[in-house]
Scaffold this motif. Sequence first.
Motif, PDB file in Angstrom:
ATOM      1  N   ALA A  31      20.498  12.631 -37.782  1.00 56.26           N
ATOM      2  CA  ALA A  31      20.835  11.987 -39.053  1.00 56.26           C
ATOM      3  C   ALA A  31      20.847  12.996 -40.195  1.00 56.26           C
ATOM      4  O   ALA A  31      21.709  12.946 -41.079  1.00 56.26           O
ATOM      5  CB  ALA A  31      19.853  10.866 -39.354  1.00 56.26           C
ATOM      6  N   ALA A  32      19.892  13.920 -40.164  1.00 54.87           N
ATOM      7  CA  ALA A  32      19.836  14.944 -41.201  1.00 54.87           C
ATOM      8  C   ALA A  32      20.984  15.938 -41.061  1.00 54.87           C
ATOM      9  O   ALA A  32      21.651  16.283 -42.043  1.00 54.87           O
ATOM     10  CB  ALA A  32      18.497  15.665 -41.142  1.00 54.87           C
ATOM     11  N   ALA A  33      21.237  16.380 -39.838  1.00 56.33           N
ATOM     12  CA  ALA A  33      22.270  17.388 -39.607  1.00 56.33           C
ATOM     13  C   ALA A  33      23.673  16.853 -39.892  1.00 56.33           C
ATOM     14  O   ALA A  33      24.529  17.571 -40.421  1.00 56.33           O
ATOM     15  CB  ALA A  33      22.183  17.899 -38.171  1.00 56.33           C
ATOM     16  N   CYS A  34      23.901  15.588 -39.534  1.00 60.67           N
ATOM     17  CA  CYS A  34      25.236  15.000 -39.701  1.00 60.67           C
ATOM     18  C   CYS A  34      25.345  14.136 -40.954  1.00 60.67           C
ATOM     19  O   CYS A  34      26.393  13.540 -41.211  1.00 60.67           O
ATOM     20  CB  CYS A  34      25.597  14.179 -38.465  1.00 60.67           C
ATOM     21  N   ASP A  35      24.265  14.061 -41.699  1.00 60.22           N
ATOM     22  CA  ASP A  35      24.232  13.406 -43.013  1.00 60.22           C
ATOM     23  C   ASP A  35      24.688  11.946 -42.981  1.00 60.22           C
ATOM     24  O   ASP A  35      25.648  11.564 -43.641  1.00 60.22           O
ATOM     25  CB  ASP A  35      25.096  14.194 -44.011  1.00 60.22           C
ATOM     26  N   TYR A  36      23.966  11.122 -42.228  1.00 60.15           N
ATOM     27  CA  TYR A  36      24.230   9.685 -42.249  1.00 60.15           C
ATOM     28  C   TYR A  36      22.917   8.925 -42.466  1.00 60.15           C
ATOM     29  O   TYR A  36      21.834   9.430 -42.193  1.00 60.15           O
ATOM     30  CB  TYR A  36      24.916   9.218 -40.964  1.00 60.15           C
ATOM     31  N   SER A  37      23.035   7.710 -42.972  1.00 63.32           N
ATOM     32  CA  SER A  37      21.872   6.858 -43.181  1.00 63.32           C
ATOM     33  C   SER A  37      21.329   6.371 -41.849  1.00 63.32           C
ATOM     34  O   SER A  37      22.088   6.129 -40.909  1.00 63.32           O
ATOM     35  CB  SER A  37      22.248   5.632 -44.021  1.00 63.32           C
ATOM     36  N   CYS A  38      20.010   6.185 -41.793  1.00 66.30           N
ATOM     37  CA  CYS A  38      19.399   5.649 -40.575  1.00 66.30           C
ATOM     38  C   CYS A  38      18.194   4.797 -40.964  1.00 66.30           C
ATOM     39  O   CYS A  38      17.227   5.299 -41.530  1.00 66.30           O
ATOM     40  CB  CYS A  38      18.963   6.777 -39.648  1.00 66.30           C
ATOM     41  N   ILE A  39      18.272   3.509 -40.684  1.00 65.84           N
ATOM     42  CA  ILE A  39      17.142   2.614 -40.935  1.00 65.84           C
ATOM     43  C   ILE A  39      16.127   2.783 -39.811  1.00 65.84           C
ATOM     44  O   ILE A  39      16.488   2.861 -38.633  1.00 65.84           O
ATOM     45  CB  ILE A  39      17.610   1.157 -41.029  1.00 65.84           C
ATOM     46  N   VAL A  40      14.860   2.849 -40.187  1.00 64.60           N
ATOM     47  CA  VAL A  40      13.778   3.045 -39.235  1.00 64.60           C
ATOM     48  C   VAL A  40      12.862   1.829 -39.285  1.00 64.60           C
ATOM     49  O   VAL A  40      12.313   1.491 -40.340  1.00 64.60           O
ATOM     50  CB  VAL A  40      12.962   4.309 -39.565  1.00 64.60           C
ATOM     51  N   VAL A  85      14.392   3.541 -44.905  1.00 67.23           N
ATOM     52  CA  VAL A  85      15.675   4.219 -44.704  1.00 67.23           C
ATOM     53  C   VAL A  85      15.475   5.723 -44.759  1.00 67.23           C
ATOM     54  O   VAL A  85      14.929   6.255 -45.733  1.00 67.23           O
ATOM     55  CB  VAL A  85      16.714   3.794 -45.753  1.00 67.23           C
ATOM     56  N   TYR A  86      15.930   6.386 -43.716  1.00 67.09           N
ATOM     57  CA  TYR A  86      15.917   7.848 -43.666  1.00 67.09           C
ATOM     58  C   TYR A  86      17.284   8.353 -44.101  1.00 67.09           C
ATOM     59  O   TYR A  86      18.309   7.878 -43.628  1.00 67.09           O
ATOM     60  CB  TYR A  86      15.609   8.304 -42.234  1.00 67.09           C
ATOM     61  N   ASN A  87      17.299   9.298 -45.032  1.00 68.43           N
ATOM     62  CA  ASN A  87      18.546   9.879 -45.551  1.00 68.43           C
ATOM     63  C   ASN A  87      19.495   8.798 -46.093  1.00 68.43           C
ATOM     64  O   ASN A  87      20.624   8.639 -45.623  1.00 68.43           O
ATOM     65  CB  ASN A  87      19.248  10.685 -44.453  1.00 68.43           C
ATOM     66  N   PRO A  88      19.063   8.013 -47.096  1.00 71.27           N
ATOM     67  CA  PRO A  88      19.858   6.867 -47.562  1.00 71.27           C
ATOM     68  C   PRO A  88      21.165   7.250 -48.249  1.00 71.27           C
ATOM     69  O   PRO A  88      21.237   8.236 -48.975  1.00 71.27           O
ATOM     70  CB  PRO A  88      18.914   6.176 -48.546  1.00 71.27           C
ATOM     71  N   HIS A  89      22.188   6.432 -47.972  1.00 73.34           N
ATOM     72  CA  HIS A  89      23.476   6.500 -48.653  1.00 73.34           C
ATOM     73  C   HIS A  89      23.814   5.099 -49.153  1.00 73.34           C
ATOM     74  O   HIS A  89      23.115   4.124 -48.859  1.00 73.34           O
ATOM     75  CB  HIS A  89      24.562   7.012 -47.705  1.00 73.34           C
ATOM     76  N   ASP A  90      24.924   4.996 -49.881  1.00 73.12           N
ATOM     77  CA  ASP A  90      25.295   3.717 -50.486  1.00 73.12           C
ATOM     78  C   ASP A  90      25.588   2.632 -49.454  1.00 73.12           C
ATOM     79  O   ASP A  90      25.500   1.438 -49.757  1.00 73.12           O
ATOM     80  CB  ASP A  90      26.513   3.886 -51.396  1.00 73.12           C
ATOM     81  N   ASP A  91      25.944   3.021 -48.219  1.00 75.26           N
ATOM     82  CA  ASP A  91      26.337   2.012 -47.228  1.00 75.26           C
ATOM     83  C   ASP A  91      25.186   1.065 -46.878  1.00 75.26           C
ATOM     84  O   ASP A  91      25.416  -0.112 -46.586  1.00 75.26           O
ATOM     85  CB  ASP A  91      26.883   2.675 -45.957  1.00 75.26           C
TER      86      ASP A  91
END
Length: 267
Positions: free
Chosen positions: A100-109, A117-123
């Motif tokens: 998620a960090a390397a590819c820069d996407y949001s991931c709910i944990v 949310v890890y690495n949150p984005h607007d989506d």
Amino acid sequence: MSTVAEPHALFFDIDGTLVSFATHQIPPSTVFALTQAKACGHRVYIATGRPVSIITNLGAIEHLIDGYITTNGAYCFVGSDVVCCNAIDQADVQTVLADAAACDYSCIVASEHHFVVYNPHDDVERIFRHDLAVENLDPHAPWQPALQERILQFSPFFTREHEAQLMARIPNCVSGRWHPEFTDITARGADKGHALLLMARHEGFSPQHTVAFGDGGNDLTMICQAGIGVAMGNALDPVKQQARHVTTSVDEDGVLRALRHLGIIPS
């Protein structure tokens, strides 16, 4: 129409099955149908991808519910009794977070007591707050406390193509996609179908005497495992293909129509 003579255990997905995506409410016809089902001696169980902390939209039927399958089968309970709690392997946890960090996407944990949310984005806010009406999710809350607990589920926001790449790297996990923009990842063996069997064993009823309602890809195992699998009219095509019966959509009295058709409740 077939007639069901003995009591059955009824399993319901939430989003798109019990709760409308359009109104974010349980239709009155569904509340009526479940009330009748309980009066006829049947049991009612929830089977959702949602963790416990965001099951906030079932107020109209809470008094009818006998037990819960949550996080797609990773955590299941009846009252204070925990039926199962299946955590993701720690090595796979690190692989998902690093990706998620390397590819820069949001991931709910979803851990045992946290939903972050890890690495949150607007989506995340767009889909969970607007589309799913989840009001108690703070995308910017600290995610580190969740990692001090067992991780039950990840919900990464990426394409099906990226999903295939990541799943090849975490063979101890399974994916159940029910939304075009994200999927739910749990430990292998933690799915709604397996959870239905565990619930049947715990509660003392036969899997043959179960009816499962769903609409998304994460409902497939449950639809196939139940004695009778019912796909909502708004369900994905693979779900409809595996179901014994296809009813109308959640907004077109689908649950009521199906329970009457199957003889679970009187017409």
